[in-house]
Scaffold this motif. Structure first.
Motif, PDB file in Angstrom:
ATOM      1  N   GLU A 256       0.648  -1.026  -0.131  1.00 30.91           N
ATOM      2  CA  GLU A 256      -0.094  -0.197  -0.107  1.00 30.91           C
ATOM      3  C   GLU A 256       0.848   1.370  -0.123  1.00 30.91           C
ATOM      4  OE1 GLU A 256      -0.782   0.780   4.593  1.00 30.91           O
ATOM      5  OE2 GLU A 256      -1.879  -0.924   3.790  1.00 30.91           O
ATOM      6  N   GLY A 257       2.330   1.037   0.199  1.00 30.35           N
ATOM      7  CA  GLY A 257       3.057   2.230   0.275  1.00 30.35           C
ATOM      8  C   GLY A 257       2.655   3.152   1.370  1.00 30.35           C
ATOM      9  N   VAL A 258       2.993   4.441   1.527  1.00 33.70           N
ATOM     10  CA  VAL A 258       2.835   5.301   2.561  1.00 33.70           C
ATOM     11  C   VAL A 258       2.317   6.742   2.146  1.00 33.70           C
ATOM     12  CG1 VAL A 258       5.420   6.045   2.341  1.00 33.70           C
ATOM     13  CG2 VAL A 258       4.615   6.498   4.594  1.00 33.70           C
ATOM     14  N   GLU A 259       1.870   7.293   3.002  1.00 32.60           N
ATOM     15  CA  GLU A 259       1.171   8.832   2.673  1.00 32.60           C
ATOM     16  C   GLU A 259       2.446   9.814   2.387  1.00 32.60           C
ATOM     17  OE1 GLU A 259       0.604   7.024   5.411  1.00 32.60           O
ATOM     18  OE2 GLU A 259      -1.940   6.951   6.027  1.00 32.60           O
ATOM     19  N   LEU A 260       2.154  10.417   1.404  1.00 35.64           N
ATOM     20  CA  LEU A 260       3.122  11.424   1.235  1.00 35.64           C
ATOM     21  C   LEU A 260       3.477  12.504   2.280  1.00 35.64           C
ATOM     22  CD1 LEU A 260       2.970  12.025  -2.879  1.00 35.64           C
ATOM     23  CD2 LEU A 260       4.961  11.329  -1.479  1.00 35.64           C
TER      24      LEU A 260
ATOM     25  N   LEU B   4       3.040   7.103  -1.835  1.00 37.15           N
ATOM     26  CA  LEU B   4       4.407   6.794  -2.462  1.00 37.15           C
ATOM     27  C   LEU B   4       4.288   5.062  -2.346  1.00 37.15           C
ATOM     28  CD1 LEU B   4       7.089   7.666  -3.845  1.00 37.15           C
ATOM     29  CD2 LEU B   4       8.117   7.562  -1.706  1.00 37.15           C
ATOM     30  N   ARG B   5       4.699   4.485  -3.393  1.00 41.42           N
ATOM     31  CA  ARG B   5       4.651   2.993  -3.490  1.00 41.42           C
ATOM     32  C   ARG B   5       5.863   2.489  -4.123  1.00 41.42           C
ATOM     33  NH1 ARG B   5      -0.590   4.285  -4.032  1.00 41.42           N
ATOM     34  NH2 ARG B   5      -0.537   4.308  -6.395  1.00 41.42           N
ATOM     35  N   ALA B   6       6.382   1.468  -3.832  1.00 42.53           N
ATOM     36  CA  ALA B   6       7.255   0.821  -4.536  1.00 42.53           C
ATOM     37  C   ALA B   6       6.695  -0.329  -5.658  1.00 42.53           C
ATOM     38  CB  ALA B   6       8.327  -0.132  -3.719  1.00 42.53           C
ATOM     39  N   THR B   7       6.718  -0.018  -6.797  1.00 43.70           N
ATOM     40  CA  THR B   7       6.266  -1.048  -7.790  1.00 43.70           C
ATOM     41  C   THR B   7       6.896  -2.421  -7.525  1.00 43.70           C
ATOM     42  OG1 THR B   7       7.930  -0.656  -9.557  1.00 43.70           O
ATOM     43  CG2 THR B   7       6.137   0.649  -9.360  1.00 43.70           C
ATOM     44  N   PRO B   8       6.258  -3.541  -8.291  1.00 48.13           N
ATOM     45  CA  PRO B   8       6.829  -4.834  -7.976  1.00 48.13           C
ATOM     46  C   PRO B   8       8.432  -4.870  -8.566  1.00 48.13           C
ATOM     47  CG  PRO B   8       4.708  -5.061  -8.891  1.00 48.13           C
ATOM     48  CD  PRO B   8       4.975  -3.636  -8.758  1.00 48.13           C
ATOM     49  N   ALA B   9       8.596  -4.136  -9.580  1.00 43.55           N
ATOM     50  CA  ALA B   9      10.239  -4.190  -9.903  1.00 43.55           C
ATOM     51  C   ALA B   9      10.974  -3.187  -8.752  1.00 43.55           C
ATOM     52  CB  ALA B   9      10.189  -3.233 -11.236  1.00 43.55           C
ATOM     53  N   GLY B  10      10.430  -2.212  -8.201  1.00 44.72           N
ATOM     54  CA  GLY B  10      10.966  -1.170  -7.298  1.00 44.72           C
ATOM     55  C   GLY B  10      11.121  -2.066  -5.853  1.00 44.72           C
ATOM     56  N   MET B  11      10.431  -3.337  -5.585  1.00 41.98           N
ATOM     57  CA  MET B  11      10.375  -4.086  -4.447  1.00 41.98           C
ATOM     58  C   MET B  11      11.681  -4.918  -4.696  1.00 41.98           C
ATOM     59  SD  MET B  11       8.350  -3.865  -1.925  1.00 41.98           S
ATOM     60  CE  MET B  11       6.693  -3.321  -1.448  1.00 41.98           C
TER      61      MET B  11
ATOM     62  N   ALA C 132       5.596   4.103  -7.716  1.00 43.39           N
ATOM     63  CA  ALA C 132       4.494   4.869  -8.160  1.00 43.39           C
ATOM     64  C   ALA C 132       3.925   5.949  -7.112  1.00 43.39           C
ATOM     65  CB  ALA C 132       3.396   3.777  -8.230  1.00 43.39           C
ATOM     66  N   VAL C 133       3.459   7.216  -7.648  1.00 38.37           N
ATOM     67  CA  VAL C 133       3.213   8.268  -6.925  1.00 38.37           C
ATOM     68  C   VAL C 133       1.923   8.785  -7.219  1.00 38.37           C
ATOM     69  CG1 VAL C 133       4.073  10.502  -6.282  1.00 38.37           C
ATOM     70  CG2 VAL C 133       5.580   8.963  -6.959  1.00 38.37           C
ATOM     71  N   ASP C 134       1.077   8.965  -5.941  1.00 38.07           N
ATOM     72  CA  ASP C 134      -0.093   9.983  -6.217  1.00 38.07           C
ATOM     73  C   ASP C 134      -0.314  10.347  -4.761  1.00 38.07           C
ATOM     74  OD1 ASP C 134      -1.233   7.553  -4.671  1.00 38.07           O
ATOM     75  OD2 ASP C 134      -1.759   6.633  -6.371  1.00 38.07           O
ATOM     76  N   GLU C 135      -1.331  10.233  -4.067  1.00 38.51           N
ATOM     77  CA  GLU C 135      -1.364  10.709  -2.612  1.00 38.51           C
ATOM     78  C   GLU C 135      -0.434   9.961  -1.589  1.00 38.51           C
ATOM     79  OE1 GLU C 135      -4.625   7.730  -2.765  1.00 38.51           O
ATOM     80  OE2 GLU C 135      -3.900   9.557  -3.877  1.00 38.51           O
TER      81      GLU C 135
ATOM     82  N   ALA D  86      14.821  12.683  -7.188  1.00 38.94           N
ATOM     83  CA  ALA D  86      15.167  11.202  -6.934  1.00 38.94           C
ATOM     84  C   ALA D  86      13.828  10.488  -7.340  1.00 38.94           C
ATOM     85  CB  ALA D  86      15.664  10.848  -5.916  1.00 38.94           C
ATOM     86  N   VAL D  87      12.710  10.865  -6.395  1.00 41.55           N
ATOM     87  CA  VAL D  87      11.461  10.228  -6.662  1.00 41.55           C
ATOM     88  C   VAL D  87      11.005  10.350  -8.226  1.00 41.55           C
ATOM     89  CG1 VAL D  87       8.911  10.272  -5.831  1.00 41.55           C
ATOM     90  CG2 VAL D  87      10.605  10.492  -4.275  1.00 41.55           C
ATOM     91  N   ALA D  88      10.953  11.423  -8.424  1.00 34.75           N
ATOM     92  CA  ALA D  88      10.641  11.666 -10.027  1.00 34.75           C
ATOM     93  C   ALA D  88      11.375  10.826 -10.961  1.00 34.75           C
ATOM     94  CB  ALA D  88      10.558  13.154 -10.488  1.00 34.75           C
ATOM     95  N   ARG D  89      12.452  10.603 -10.796  1.00 31.85           N
ATOM     96  CA  ARG D  89      13.457   9.716 -11.754  1.00 31.85           C
ATOM     97  C   ARG D  89      13.133   8.523 -11.694  1.00 31.85           C
ATOM     98  NH1 ARG D  89      18.125   7.426 -10.515  1.00 31.85           N
ATOM     99  NH2 ARG D  89      18.390   8.810  -8.702  1.00 31.85           N
ATOM    100  N   LEU D  90      12.949   7.785 -10.287  1.00 30.05           N
ATOM    101  CA  LEU D  90      12.622   6.486 -10.104  1.00 30.05           C
ATOM    102  C   LEU D  90      11.191   6.155 -10.692  1.00 30.05           C
ATOM    103  CD1 LEU D  90      14.619   5.918  -6.662  1.00 30.05           C
ATOM    104  CD2 LEU D  90      15.069   5.332  -9.069  1.00 30.05           C
TER     105      LEU D  90
END
Length: 394
Positions: free
Chosen positions: A344-348, A375-382, A370-373, A359-363
């Motif tokens: 579920e990630g974490v609230e920004l 911040l989450r790591a995608t499966p590739a990010g995990m 993935a970023v909305d309200e 760095a967040v924007a680049r990743l």
């Protein structure tokens, strides 16, 4: 993983709003109880566990009750949402000791509705014989250190049980506890994808609502670290480990136990409420040797060595070695480090002071975040979460 605790200035002390913020009426607290003793030390284990020829059970019960009462005095107005007996090997505790601690916790805080009370257990026949009494004492969730369904792997991991004994203990646990989870370790040297898929498929057939699935990690100070340094142990290739990780997520997802945290898988509603308190950076208290806490805006850490913890208790009425007020920046950093482990990630807005937006924007462009309200790591990010965290931490 937690950041080093510091003492912020007066203005920052008024802005504490994350884990361990001052309690409000009805707020819930997670309680961790550490039992530091094991029958033997596993070669991969870097937990705070100790082998002793004997343990004065009466002394240890009184000491834990004293440590518990100290935490209760510093968390007024809260109810317990979970209790977790970890170790070490807490299934070596007499059920009467476990029951006395549960009763004391209820008197001190009161229980939130549907409280989760977990106890870690080794799947030996001796400890399984205590499961009915542990359930009667109030434990409603068991976490079994099965670690493997293969006898050769269990010998390599230094476990005292064999696969048959582990499965018998699992049956006993499922007959006595409302909820059961068990651990498996994969990416062992020489383990193929086919072997791991077969073992995990078998594990998923047992019907538990939760599994904790960990890649073998060579931790500093362990027997395995010594063997690896000598060249006598060769860890799995990282690319092979990534393949096994992806297979793990595929199989658990298709079985209805998706990963809700990087190494933990559950049916919806069967997630570990206690561990979610850590990962969501909610308040928690820790008692017993080496236990950490985050409550009332404070970082707490207790003496690690059992004898030092006992001495501190007799001197001070608690086992705390270090206690410090966390700054908002430190709390935001810890929230990020813990929360990004979750699907579920974490609230920004909770982590803004801790992240490097560039760095967040680049990743995000690279498909790792993935970023909305939130911040989450995608499966590739995990797959590369440590590297992601190192890049985005401000």
């Amino acid at each position: 993983m937690p950041a080093k605790a510091g003492i912020p200035g007066g203005e920052e002390r008024q802005r504490l709003s994350l884990a361990g913020a001052p309690a409000s009426a009805g707020a819930t607290l997670a309680l961790y109880v550490h039992w530091p003793f094991c029958v033997s030390k596993c070669p991969y284990c870097d937990f705070n566990s100790h082998v002793r020829s004997s343990v004065d059970q009466e002394q240890w019960l009184e000491a834990l009750l004293t440590d518990l009462a100290h935490e209760a005095r510093h968390t007024p107005g809260m109810k317990l949402g979970s209790i977790f007996f970890g170790g070490g090997t807490p299934s070596l505790m007499p059920p009467a000791t476990v029951g006395a601690l549960i009763e004391a916790a209820d008197r001190c805080w009161g229980f939130a509705e549907g409280i989760e009370i977990t106890l870690e257990a080794n799947p030996s026949s001796v400890e399984a014989a205590r499961f009915a009494d542990l359930a009667a004492a109030g434990v409603n969730r068991a976490s079994l250190g099965v670690q493997s369904l293969d006898d050769e792997a269990l010998r390599f991991l230094g476990r005292a049980h064999d696969a048959a004994e582990g499965l018998a203990a699992l049956d006993t646990a499922q007959a006595n506890f409302r909820r059961v989870t068990f651990d498996l370790i994969y990416a062992l040297p020489g383990q193929s994808e086919e072997q791991w898929r077969g073992q995990l498929g078998r594990a998923l057939s047992f019907g538990t609502g939760h599994l904790s699935l960990y890649q073998l990690t060579i931790e500093p100070g362990t027997r395995f670290a010594t063997l690896a340094a000598r060249g006598d142990l060769r860890p799995a290739d990282p690319d092979h480990g990534a393949t096994l990780y992806e297979a793990t997520r595929e199989l658990t997802e298709s079985a209805g136990l998706p990963a809700y945290e990087i190494s933990n898988h559950a049916r919806p509603g069967e997630e570990s409420r206690h561990n979610l308190a850590y990962w969501r950076y909610a308040p928690y208290a820790g008692i017993g040797p080496g236990a950490h806490g985050r409550r009332a805006g404070l970082f707490t850490r207790r003496h690690k060595k059992p004898e030092n913890w006992l001495s501190a208790l007799s001197r001070n009425g608690h086992g705390i070695e270090e206690e410090a007020l966390l700054s908002p920046a430190e709390m935001a950093s810890e929230t990020l480090l813990m929360g990004l482990r979750l699907r579920e990630g974490v609230e920004l807005d909770r982590i803004e002071p801790a992240i490097d937006r560039t760095a967040v924007a680049r990743l995000q462009r690279e498909g790792l975040l993935a970023v909305d309200e939130r911040l989450r790591a995608t499966p590739a990010g995990m797959l590369v979460l440590d590297s992601v965290l190192a890049e985005i931490c401000a």
